[in-house]
Design an enzyme around this catalytic site. Structure first.
Site, PDB file in Angstrom:
ATOM      1  N   CYS A  72     -17.091   5.947  19.683  1.00  0.00           N
ATOM      2  CA  CYS A  72     -17.544   6.852  20.748  1.00  0.00           C
ATOM      3  C   CYS A  72     -17.943   6.105  22.020  1.00  0.00           C
ATOM      4  O   CYS A  72     -17.484   6.442  23.121  1.00  0.00           O
ATOM      5  CB  CYS A  72     -18.687   7.733  20.246  1.00  0.00           C
ATOM      6  SG  CYS A  72     -20.252   6.888  19.933  1.00  0.00           S
TER       7      CYS A  72
ATOM      8  N   HIS B 198     -24.595   9.165  19.604  1.00  0.00           N
ATOM      9  CA  HIS B 198     -23.223   9.588  19.927  1.00  0.00           C
ATOM     10  C   HIS B 198     -23.128   9.888  21.414  1.00  0.00           C
ATOM     11  O   HIS B 198     -24.083  10.360  22.031  1.00  0.00           O
ATOM     12  CB  HIS B 198     -22.836  10.827  19.119  1.00  0.00           C
ATOM     13  CG  HIS B 198     -21.372  11.144  19.200  1.00  0.00           C
ATOM     14  ND1 HIS B 198     -20.415  10.434  18.493  1.00  0.00           N
ATOM     15  CD2 HIS B 198     -20.686  12.071  19.914  1.00  0.00           C
ATOM     16  CE1 HIS B 198     -19.218  10.925  18.767  1.00  0.00           C
ATOM     17  NE2 HIS B 198     -19.359  11.912  19.635  1.00  0.00           N
TER      18      HIS B 198
ATOM     19  N   HIS C  71     -14.479  13.106  23.487  1.00  0.00           N
ATOM     20  CA  HIS C  71     -15.220  12.094  22.731  1.00  0.00           C
ATOM     21  C   HIS C  71     -14.398  11.623  21.539  1.00  0.00           C
ATOM     22  O   HIS C  71     -13.403  12.233  21.169  1.00  0.00           O
ATOM     23  CB  HIS C  71     -16.579  12.648  22.271  1.00  0.00           C
ATOM     24  CG  HIS C  71     -16.500  13.687  21.190  1.00  0.00           C
ATOM     25  ND1 HIS C  71     -17.362  13.730  20.126  1.00  0.00           N
ATOM     26  CD2 HIS C  71     -15.651  14.734  20.995  1.00  0.00           C
ATOM     27  CE1 HIS C  71     -17.073  14.743  19.330  1.00  0.00           C
ATOM     28  NE2 HIS C  71     -16.041  15.370  19.843  1.00  0.00           N
TER      29      HIS C  71
END
Length: 354
Positions: free
Chosen positions: A269, A317, A329
């Site tokens: 990520c 994240h 993402h």
């Protein structure tokens, strides 16, 4: 008078067998199933399995972030160690040259220093030339003293460099051991998640509404075009760098998730957001918890394309906001880089890269 019964003898093996069976059943009931030995694990619904998988992925991602942070420090320590070793080698070469010059001076002085200067003056046929020579010798002596001081300074500098190199080597060794621990944690979590997912059918594993691949890329809006996002202000990318980062993210839709990867063909990520801004000429830190401080914090209602959006309380994240309530993402190993609503995870904050 009451009769006393003799206690009935029980089979020596009966109690043992029943006890062993009870223990075995208890063990089976508490088995996790991750090691393949438990057979009495309660049957889970697909939703429960996916919830457990999501938890394992979040834990793996947190460990990945730690791994990335340690690796960044290990790489820096390795670079510093190389610089120190190169500088030590350069100074050692300079030291050897100074030593050679000092040795030549000493040898010449030894060869010419056997007679007292007064005797040399008395014996010479050219006193004026001797006096000029004596002045030269005096200058040589001054240079020799300077050379000795230079050699001493080089020795001190080299020892300091070697000491610093030893410290960096110890730091690097420690960080490499830490990397191994984080890697073991990550692979353990991912392996457990994969075993759980293997119990689901392809239909059960699929997540609806995934906007990945070439279809999504072809429909990607221009990040410079104003976009209305639910709960967010209408706007466009604040500058060309943010627009370029968004454009890069769209180009990478469908790329696989690989922990620790920063592109160009696979990402985790924070690796995706780092690569997107790197393509736009901006250097971002490697980890999510560092990236959130790489710009100006903005509220959810202020989001514009190019802003970094962060999730979960541990800031584990990150995605890149593209407008219309959507982000791009790299979710986890079970899903490639994709478009997703920012509402699919607990929102923790946002940063506008400046």
């Amino acid at each position: 008078m009451a009769a006393h019964r003799k206690p009935r003898q029980r089979s020596a093996g009966g109690t043992t067998v029943r006890t062993a069976a009870t223990v075995a059943l208890a063990g089976a009931a508490t088995a996790t199933g991750f090691d393949g030995t438990g057979h009495a694990e309660p049957v889970r619904t697909p939703a429960q399995v996916k919830a457990e998988v999501d938890r394992l992925y979040r834990e793996a991602e947190a460990a990945t972030d730690k791994y990335n942070g340690v690796k960044e420090k290990a790489d820096a320590a390795e670079a510093r160690l190389k610089t120190l070793r190169d500088e030590a080698a350069r100074r050692t070469e300079k030291l050897n040259t100074a030593r050679d010059a000092l040795g030549s001076m000493a040898a010449a002085q030894y060869r010419d220093g056997g007679l007292d200067p007064a005797v040399q003056l008395a014996l010479t046929d050219d006193p004026e030339r001797y006096l000029e020579g004596a002045e030269f010798v005096e200058r040589v002596g001054t240079r020799q003293a300077a050379s000795v001081a230079d050699v001493r300074e080089q020795l001190r500098a080299i020892e300091q460099l070697r000491g610093a190199a030893r410290v960096e080597l110890a730091s690097l060794t420690s960080r490499q051991a830490e990397l191994k621990r984080h890697k073991k944690t990550i692979t353990g979590k991912l392996d457990a998640a994969e075993r759980l997912l293997s119990r689901l059918s392809a239909e059960e594993r699929a997540e609806p509404g995934e906007g990945t691949g070439e279809r999504a890329a072809r429909s990607a809006p221009d990040p410079r075009t104003p976009l209305a996002a639910p709960g967010a202000a209408t706007g466009q990318a604040p500058d060309s760098r943010a627009a370029d980062a968004v454009a890069y993210a769209y180009q990478k839709l469908g790329s696989p998730y690989v922990w620790g990867a920063t592109g160009p063909n696979a990402f985790d990520c924070s690796g995706l957001t780092q690569a997107a801004y790197r393509a736009a000429g901006v250097s971002l830190p490697r980890t999510t918890y560092a990236q959130i401080d790489a710009g100006r914090r903005v509220s959810r209602s202020e989001l514009l394309p190019g802003d970094l959006v962060f999730f979960y309380s541990g800031i584990t994240h990150v995605g890149i906001y593209v407008g219309n309530g959507q982000m791009i993402h790299a979710p986890n190993p079970s899903a490639p880089v994709r478009l997703a609503p920012i509402t699919e995870m607990p929102f923790a904050g946002a940063t506008r890269v400046v």
